[in-house]
Design an enzyme around this catalytic site. Structure first.
Site, PDB file in Angstrom:
ATOM      1  CG  HIS A 192      -1.978  -1.038   1.167  1.00 18.86           C
ATOM      2  ND1 HIS A 192      -2.528  -1.455  -0.019  1.00 18.86           N
ATOM      3  CD2 HIS A 192      -2.587  -1.752   2.143  1.00 18.86           C
ATOM      4  CE1 HIS A 192      -3.439  -2.389   0.239  1.00 18.86           C
ATOM      5  NE2 HIS A 192      -3.479  -2.590   1.531  1.00 18.86           N
ATOM      6  NE  ARG A 299      -2.310  -7.490 -10.157  1.00 19.92           N
ATOM      7  CZ  ARG A 299      -1.646  -6.380 -10.463  1.00 19.92           C
ATOM      8  NH1 ARG A 299      -2.169  -5.192 -10.144  1.00 19.92           N
ATOM      9  NH2 ARG A 299      -0.489  -6.437 -11.076  1.00 19.92           N
ATOM     10  NE  ARG A 335      -5.651 -12.113 -12.099  1.00 16.12           N
ATOM     11  CZ  ARG A 335      -4.518 -11.765 -11.482  1.00 16.12           C
ATOM     12  NH1 ARG A 335      -3.363 -11.954 -12.095  1.00 16.12           N
ATOM     13  NH2 ARG A 335      -4.536 -11.224 -10.292  1.00 16.12           N
ATOM     14  CD  GLU A 434      -0.978 -16.971 -14.682  1.00 15.89           C
ATOM     15  OE1 GLU A 434      -0.410 -16.040 -14.105  1.00 15.89           O
ATOM     16  OE2 GLU A 434      -2.207 -17.154 -14.628  1.00 15.89           O
ATOM     17  CG  ASN A 457       5.217 -10.236 -12.563  1.00 15.23           C
ATOM     18  OD1 ASN A 457       5.972  -9.794 -13.423  1.00 15.23           O
ATOM     19  ND2 ASN A 457       4.498  -9.455 -11.784  1.00 15.23           N
ATOM     20  CG  ASP A 458       2.629 -16.265 -11.306  1.00 14.44           C
ATOM     21  OD1 ASP A 458       3.388 -15.955 -10.378  1.00 14.44           O
ATOM     22  OD2 ASP A 458       1.393 -16.336 -11.158  1.00 14.44           O
ATOM     23  NE  ARG A 468      10.455 -10.319  -8.281  1.00 17.71           N
ATOM     24  CZ  ARG A 468      10.315  -9.235  -9.025  1.00 17.71           C
ATOM     25  NH1 ARG A 468       9.355  -9.156  -9.891  1.00 17.71           N
ATOM     26  NH2 ARG A 468      11.135  -8.227  -8.891  1.00 17.71           N
ATOM     27  CB  CYS A 505      -0.100  -8.101 -17.791  1.00 22.60           C
ATOM     28  SG  CYS A 505      -0.593  -9.761 -17.317  1.00 22.60           S
TER      29      CYS A 505
END
Length: 594
Positions: A192, A299, A335, A434, A457-458, A468, A505
């Protein structure tokens, strides 16, 4: 005055120079760990619940002070209020007081540690970092219990905020016009603190080790959100250099914002759609302000987190309709739920999964719980007539999963049709690529859907087998690993051969070193954090496809990550020496620790 340089994770760009002011420090070291007698237990339980109630009252009062332009903060405070009212946390702490005889603060610490152990096993950084919210709430209650609350009113002028962790409530109490930047010990790229800093347009670093040991209230500090550094008590020459860099960055930011609404089109006429990744409807303003051409990844998980019940169809439909209508005619890609069963213990029970990241999550969880899945599908369908809506399923590993998911979507359509509820029958349906399995059968999957979205990312983590967030092996997380590049190209080629579009993405999309390679592959659209859009669009408009394709050919002939990284960096610095100064790159750490 001791000169020191600390490093952290930059989550909002910029440079701030000013005095340090600590909002809160870690009080765990001073946490009293005592046992209480059986006679003292009732009073200790009462003290625990009173602390929860007091913090709740204070947060409610702060919530009412949140101005309309900071509605996003209000939603985050609402999240913390939900946690305070959730009996799981306070109930677990009470149980430790009653059964183990622990004092209230110690009992709460143990209850939080138990939850952290569960969250810590989750692979997804976004979900794992939501545990930060639980810790923030617990810290506030513990501070109340031990009398370690911060006097925020003592901040008289503008300052750079230092904190063990930072909450939206802290920010509201501080008055945003006094905040020059943020630095926290806790937090990750999706925390945040980053959301707040980006919305305020100020620099921020998270994950700064030794911050509380090295920096003191009133120290002069430079917070460099470009390179991820904090310079404590800088020299005169350093101050002069950073003042020049700050002025240069502000000028650059103004320049790219003036042109951010131009299309992302290369010199030789190739067009790429640049969209945004968001999790809150309130982020739409930032998408539009920064020149986003749509939402490439919405998301939907936020509505399900930090609550004891499940959102119903009406609640979800209201959010989705608002988003679709505000963005119309720009595209919005929803998604479907990308959470694991461990987030719904209250509703579905404890599974006891040893490795939730490889377990019942995302599309697997939805197919296992069709009523929850269908509720969300109906809500998305109901939003489809209000804008340019698409839907995609995450974590697909095979054709059967796609067909099963589409069957539930067809059933949801049939129900709405019988009920006379309007929806778009031609709403595009896609999947996220992914997993390595999906890459290898991309040519089959392409005939089942309307588009692909590559979740880098995945994909990088699963392909290379690296977490990571684990500092022991994070150096292995390389977006331009030969295997990753070949995977992405295989997917793009399979999509185009089947006549469907492919988007990408993930953090790779906001990395200027990686974007030319993506263009060379023929990616149709990219989706990234809204604040990164102006800079990436500018990079795209200053390149041409001939150079991008040549770079791709050269890169695909390389056998090592270091060779690829060096080649790409040389190319980018040659063409954009001024641009890349203001970007952080995922390519910067490709060496194993000594």
């Amino acid at each position: 005055m001791v000169h020191k340089v600390l490093t952290g994770i930059p989550v909002a760009t910029g440079i701030a120079i000013g005095k340090a002011f600590f909002v809160n420090r870690n009080h765990k070291a001073h946490l009293p760990r005592q046992t209480v007698s059986a006679a003292q237990v009732p009073a200790e339980v009462e003290r625990l619940h009173q602390a929860f109630a007091d913090v709740g009252s204070e947060l409610t009062a702060i919530r009412e002070q949140v101005p309309a332009e900071l509605k996003e903060y209000g939603l985050l405070i609402d999240t913390h209020l939900l946690m305070l009212r959730d009996p799981k946390l306070s109930g677990a702490a009470e149980e430790h007081v009653r059964t183990l005889g622990l004092n209230a603060a110690w009992a709460l610490e143990k209850a939080v540690a138990d939850q952290e152990a569960v969250f810590g096993a989750i692979h997804d950084p976004y979900i794992r970092e939501r545990m930060q919210d639980v810790r923030v709430v617990a810290d506030k209650v513990q501070a109340k219990l031990i009398g370690a609350e911060t006097d925020l009113a003592s901040m008289s002028g503008r300052a750079i905020i230092m904190a063990h962790d930072l909450t939206p409530a802290d920010t509201v109490e501080l008055q945003v016009d006094k905040i020059m930047g943020f630095a926290t010990v806790r937090g990750g790229k999706t925390s945040h603190t980053g959301i707040m800093a980006r919305s305020l347009g100020i620099p921020a670093l998270v994950g700064v080790d030794r911050l509380e040991d090295v920096v003191h209230d009133g120290d002069l500090v430079v917070l460099d959100g470009l390179s991820g550094k904090i310079v404590v008590n800088p020299s005169e020459s350093e101050l002069e250099d950073y003042n020049e860099r700050a002025a240069f960055f502000e000028d650059y930011t103004r320049k790219i914002k003036r042109h951010c609404h131009l299309p992302a089109e290369t010199f030789d006429g190739s067009r790429v759609q640049v969209m945004a990744n968001i999790e809150l409807v309130e982020e739409v303003a930032s998408v539009i302000d920064n020149g986003g051409e749509g939402v490439g990844l919405y998301r939907t998980e936020y509505a399900y987190l930090n609550r004891t019940d499940l959102p119903d169809e009406e609640e979800l439909a209201e959010k989705y309709i608002d988003l679709a209508a505000i963005m119309n005619p720009r595209k919005v890609v929803f998604r479907t739920l990308d959470l694991g069963a461990d987030k719904f213990i209250a509703a579905f029970g404890e599974l006891g999964e040893a490795n939730p990241a490889m377990g019942l999550r995302a599309i697997r969880f939805c197919l296992k719980n069709p009523q929850l899945f269908k509720t969300q599908l109906r809500a998305i369908l109901r939003a489809s007539p209000f804008g340019n809506v698409s839907l995609m399923f995450p974590m697909i590993s095979g054709v059967k999963e796609v067909r099963q998911a589409k069957a539930w979507l067809a059933q949801a359509k049939a129900e709405l049709r019988r009920e006379g509820v309007e929806y778009d029958p031609d709403m595009p349906v896609g999947i996220m690529i992914e997993l390595p399995a999906a890459v290898m059968i991309a040519e089959y999957l392409a005939h089942e859907v309307d588009f692909f979205s590559i979740g880098t990312n995945d994909l990088i983590q699963y392909s290379i087998g690296v977490d990571r967030t684990n500092h022991h092996v994070s150096y292995l997380y390389q977006p331009l690993h030969p295997a990753t590049l070949r995977s992405i190209k295989l997917v793009v080629d399979a999509a185009h051969q089947a006549g469907i579009e492919v988007s990408l993405c993930g953090e790779v999309a906001s990395d200027p070193f990686c974007v030319p390679i993506l263009l060379g592959m023929g990616i149709d659209s990219i989706s990234l954090t809204p604040q990164a859009i102006p800079g990436i669009k500018r990079i795209i408009r200053q390149t041409n496809m001939h150079d991008c394709r040549k770079l791709l050919r050269d890169v695909l002939e390389c056998r090592t990550v270091s060779r690829i990284n060096n080649l790409v960096m040389d190319n980018i610095f040659k063409h954009f020496p001024d641009e890349v100064t203001f970007f952080t790159s995922l390519l910067e750490n490709d060496e194993a620790p000594s």
